[in-house]
Write an enzyme that holds these catalytic residues in place. Structure first.
Site, PDB file in Angstrom:
ATOM      1  N   ARG A  46      -3.325 -10.062   4.916  1.00  0.00           N
ATOM      2  CA  ARG A  46      -3.679 -10.250   3.501  1.00  0.00           C
ATOM      3  C   ARG A  46      -2.546  -9.689   2.658  1.00  0.00           C
ATOM      4  O   ARG A  46      -2.256  -8.496   2.717  1.00  0.00           O
ATOM      5  CB  ARG A  46      -4.977  -9.499   3.224  1.00  0.00           C
ATOM      6  CG  ARG A  46      -5.455  -9.523   1.793  1.00  0.00           C
ATOM      7  CD  ARG A  46      -6.680  -8.620   1.634  1.00  0.00           C
ATOM      8  NE  ARG A  46      -7.175  -8.605   0.273  1.00  0.00           N
ATOM      9  CZ  ARG A  46      -6.685  -7.829  -0.690  1.00  0.00           C
ATOM     10  NH1 ARG A  46      -5.683  -7.022  -0.442  1.00  0.00           N
ATOM     11  NH2 ARG A  46      -7.194  -7.885  -1.902  1.00  0.00           N
ATOM     12  N   LYS A  67       0.807  -1.223   0.000  1.00  0.00           N
ATOM     13  CA  LYS A  67       0.000   0.000   0.000  1.00  0.00           C
ATOM     14  C   LYS A  67       0.843   1.277   0.000  1.00  0.00           C
ATOM     15  O   LYS A  67       2.017   1.254   0.304  1.00  0.00           O
ATOM     16  CB  LYS A  67      -1.006  -0.036   1.159  1.00  0.00           C
ATOM     17  CG  LYS A  67      -2.161  -0.966   0.780  1.00  0.00           C
ATOM     18  CD  LYS A  67      -3.331  -0.902   1.690  1.00  0.00           C
ATOM     19  CE  LYS A  67      -4.469  -1.761   1.092  1.00  0.00           C
ATOM     20  NZ  LYS A  67      -5.500  -2.079   2.062  1.00  0.00           N
TER      21      LYS A  67
HETATM   22  N1  PMM Z   1      -7.547  -3.667   0.404  1.00  0.00           N
HETATM   23  C1  PMM Z   1      -7.689  -3.898  -0.913  1.00  0.00           C
HETATM   24  C2  PMM Z   1      -8.559  -4.913  -1.375  1.00  0.00           C
HETATM   25  N2  PMM Z   1      -9.234  -5.683  -0.511  1.00  0.00           N
HETATM   26  N3  PMM Z   1      -9.767  -6.275   1.698  1.00  0.00           N
HETATM   27  C3  PMM Z   1      -9.648  -6.062   3.009  1.00  0.00           C
HETATM   28  N4  PMM Z   1     -10.314  -6.842   3.875  1.00  0.00           N
HETATM   29  N5  PMM Z   1      -8.841  -5.086   3.504  1.00  0.00           N
HETATM   30  C4  PMM Z   1      -8.132  -4.255   2.703  1.00  0.00           C
HETATM   31  O1  PMM Z   1      -7.441  -3.356   3.215  1.00  0.00           O
HETATM   32  C5  PMM Z   1      -8.244  -4.446   1.298  1.00  0.00           C
HETATM   33  C6  PMM Z   1      -9.082  -5.487   0.828  1.00  0.00           C
HETATM   34  C7  PMM Z   1      -6.945  -3.051  -1.893  1.00  0.00           C
HETATM   35  O2  PMM Z   1      -5.749  -3.646  -2.232  1.00  0.00           O
HETATM   36  P1  PMM Z   1      -5.497  -4.576  -3.551  1.00  0.00           P
HETATM   37  O3  PMM Z   1      -5.896  -3.764  -4.744  1.00  0.00           O
HETATM   38  O4  PMM Z   1      -4.099  -4.882  -3.466  1.00  0.00           O
HETATM   39  O5  PMM Z   1      -6.277  -5.825  -3.495  1.00  0.00           O
END
Ligand code: PMM
Length: 287
Positions: free
Chosen positions: A266, A226
């Site tokens: 994650r 991020k």
């Molecule tokens: N951030 C992204 C996507 N899904 N889900 C949860 N639970 N928490 C998060 O902070 C979150 C998420 C955005 O990141 P990506 O584009 O790398 O998937």
């Protein structure tokens, strides 16, 4: 600090791990800021998910819509086309699958196809049918802190005290979700790093995970690649490294989160985080 699973909590309906779990990300999107669309193909996405499991992921989070700031929403049919075959492919291989979606229809079809967790970055706010669908399926649900769509920039990211406001808003959301019929023991909470938050807010939240854990639900931390990590790595003057060069920093956050009792992290790059959570577990066991 105790080493019992009680410290991290357990989510009814999911396997139990004796350490912080690793959720590997499979973004089935052509515009994901971090994957650059490399996995925009069912076969490649399933293979990528299986590779992440081989590298130590405990569950795989499949998403068909980018939530990055400024991303345009994909239509429902397109999201279903991207997500369902990948959920199917991974579930049929025995992988624990989470579906990252704000749409009830995608959640419902994914659960029927074998997914075991719904990860909704809007915490059920984007689609009024989401909570009833998850409640009816008796599925576990991630409630992330969310202040609305981010189109047009990092809107609604003003806080007097980010920790207490995120805790209070998450608490209210969890109450609403329980009211909607989702069992408390199936709810996971997530501070939503980077969502209507500046780098300083994200860091403050990471420094105070204890207060988020005090909500009484297992805690998911999603820091992977991020912006705030780019900001930290760039220092005061430098340019932030691209998303793909933030994996070592991500693994550092995984160790910090696991040490503070996060239930799961994650991440896009699993290998280093799989090591990080094991080291955190070993340190915990030595206390
Ligand atoms: N951030 C992204 C996507 N899904 N889900 C949860 N639970 N928490 C998060 O902070 C979150 C998420 C955005 O990141 P990506 O584009 O790398 O998937």
């Amino acid at each position: 600090m105790s080493t019992s699973p009680g410290r991290r909590g357990h989510v009814t309906g999911l396997p139990e791990w004796d350490r912080c779990a690793v959720m590997g990300v499979v973004n089935v999107t052509p515009d994901s800021f971090s994957d650059g669309g490399r996995w925009f193909d069912t076969t490649a996405a399933v293979k990528h998910g299986l590779d992440l499991v081989a590298q130590g992921a405990d569950l795989i989070d499949v998403g068909g819509e980018s939530t990055r700031p400024g991303a345009t929403r994909v239509d429902e049919d397109e999201e279903l086309k991207r997500v369902i075959p990948v959920v199917q492919g991974l579930s049929s291989e025995g992988v624990a699958v989470s579906v990252d979606t704000m749409r009830a229809s995608v959640a419902e079809r994914s659960l029927a196809t074998g997914a075991s967790l719904v990860n909704d970055v809007s915490g059920g706010l984007a689609d009024p049918a989401m909570i009833p669908v998850v409640a009816a399926a008796g599925a576990p649900f991630v409630v992330m802190h969310w202040r609305g769509f981010l189109e047009g920039g990092n809107v609604k990211g003003t806080y007097e005290d980010v920790v207490s406001e995120v805790v209070a808003e998450l608490h209210a959301r969890v109450e609403a979700v329980i009211e909607g019929g989702i069992a408390p023991e199936r709810i996971v909470v997530d501070p939503g790093l980077g969502f209507s938050k500046e780098a300083a807010h994200d860091l403050k939240l990471l420094a105070h995970l204890e207060e988020l854990r005090a909500l009484g639900h297992p805690l998911l931390v999603a820091a992977s690649r991020k912006r705030f990590l780019g900001h930290v790595l760039a220092g005061d003057q430098g340019a932030p490294p691209p998303a793909r060069e933030r994996d070592a920093a991500t693994a550092a956050v995984s160790a910090i989160a696991a040490h503070q009792g996060a239930w799961a992290v994650r991440v896009h790059e699993v290998r280093a985080t799989a090591d990080a959570v094991r080291v955190a577990r070993a340190v915990e066991g030595a206390q």
